[in-house]
Design a protein around this motif. Structure first.
Motif, PDB file in Angstrom:
ATOM      1  N   ASP A 132       0.838  -1.199   0.000  1.00  0.00           N
ATOM      2  CA  ASP A 132       0.000   0.000   0.000  1.00  0.00           C
ATOM      3  C   ASP A 132       0.874   1.252   0.000  1.00  0.00           C
ATOM      4  N   PHE A 133       1.904   1.256   0.841  1.00  0.00           N
ATOM      5  CA  PHE A 133       2.800   2.418   0.901  1.00  0.00           C
ATOM      6  C   PHE A 133       3.429   2.689  -0.464  1.00  0.00           C
ATOM      7  N   LEU A 134       3.957   1.653  -1.092  1.00  0.00           N
ATOM      8  CA  LEU A 134       4.637   1.848  -2.374  1.00  0.00           C
ATOM      9  C   LEU A 134       3.668   2.272  -3.467  1.00  0.00           C
TER      10      LEU A 134
ATOM     11  N   ASP B 168      -8.179  -2.815   1.372  1.00  0.00           N
ATOM     12  CA  ASP B 168      -8.939  -2.950   0.128  1.00  0.00           C
ATOM     13  C   ASP B 168      -9.209  -1.546  -0.406  1.00  0.00           C
ATOM     14  N   ALA B 169      -8.233  -0.981  -1.076  1.00  0.00           N
ATOM     15  CA  ALA B 169      -8.335   0.372  -1.605  1.00  0.00           C
ATOM     16  C   ALA B 169      -8.214   0.322  -3.125  1.00  0.00           C
TER      17      ALA B 169
ATOM     18  N   GLU C 119      -4.882  -0.220  -5.754  1.00  0.00           N
ATOM     19  CA  GLU C 119      -4.760  -1.314  -6.706  1.00  0.00           C
ATOM     20  C   GLU C 119      -4.629  -0.777  -8.134  1.00  0.00           C
ATOM     21  N   GLU C 120      -5.325   0.291  -8.421  1.00  0.00           N
ATOM     22  CA  GLU C 120      -5.216   0.895  -9.753  1.00  0.00           C
ATOM     23  C   GLU C 120      -3.780   1.317 -10.049  1.00  0.00           C
TER      24      GLU C 120
ATOM     25  N   ARG D 160      -4.038 -10.344  -1.097  1.00  0.00           N
ATOM     26  CA  ARG D 160      -4.617  -9.608   0.036  1.00  0.00           C
ATOM     27  C   ARG D 160      -3.979 -10.169   1.302  1.00  0.00           C
ATOM     28  N   THR D 161      -2.970  -9.457   1.825  1.00  0.00           N
ATOM     29  CA  THR D 161      -2.218  -9.950   2.978  1.00  0.00           C
ATOM     30  C   THR D 161      -2.686  -9.355   4.294  1.00  0.00           C
TER      31      THR D 161
END
Length: 189
Positions: A108-110, A148-149, A153-154, A171-172
């Motif tokens: 998510d951060f990256l 779940d964003a 993901e886009e 999904r970790t």
């Protein structure tokens, strides 16, 4: 690089007593800076009266130097060679083994920082043709999703396309981070 996730786990587990101190995320570009900075941060925390200190860094390319700092101060760190391992869970990461050898991971951060961490520092914003030089040995991009964003993901899907890589989402959640923080919050073993 995991501050937002640590704060989310802290809130979810009701660990209001935990304090978070962060080192600059760009130290991941210069892993030789992690251990000395962590040494100073732990020394400062101890001088400020903190007794139970937990390091939220995996090895992150320090080649064991971070472990030496932790041993010196008698503190523990989260297990693993990097966050990609502890987000998946060390057992799952080890089971995957060599099959992920040609995988470029994103978290998510990256995804949130893709331009700041990859596009601009590598010059891909000015010279996209360099992508093959930097990422040519990878075969797939795996997005290790903590949340779940769809917007994150886009970014991962677009990055895979730009880099010419197959795409996979895992999904970790927070993986081993959550139990590690729960153990750390419980105090020394």
């Amino acid at each position: 690089m995991i501050a937002r996730e640590v704060l989310a786990v802290k809130e979810r587990l009701g660990l209001a007593h935990l304090e978070l101190t962060c080192l600059p995320a760009e130290f991941h570009f210069h892993p030789d800076r992690i251990a000395p900075a962590m040494d100073a941060a732990i020394a400062k925390a101890k001088s400020d009266g903190h007794e139970n200190i937990f390091v939220g860094y995996a090895d992150c390319g320090t080649g064991g130097l971070l472990d030496r700092v932790c041993e010196k101060h008698g503190v523990e760190r989260i297990d693993g060679p990097h966050c990609f391992a502890f987000y998946q869970g060390m057992a799952a990461f080890e089971a995957i083994g060599d099959s992920d050898m040609t995988t470029f991971y994103m978290t998510d951060f990256l995804c949130r920082q893709f331009d700041a961490f990859f596009m601009k520092p590598l010059g891909l914003d000015r010279h996209p043709e360099l992508a093959k030089d930097y990422f040519g040995h990878y075969e797939k991009l795996v997005y290790l999703a903590q949340t779940d964003a769809p917007d994150l993901e886009e970014v991962a899907v677009r990055a895979a396309g730009m880099l010419g890589l197959a795409y996979e989402k895992r999904r970790t959640g927070y993986g081993d981070l959550e139990p590690a923080l729960a153990r750390a919050a419980a105090g020394p073993r």
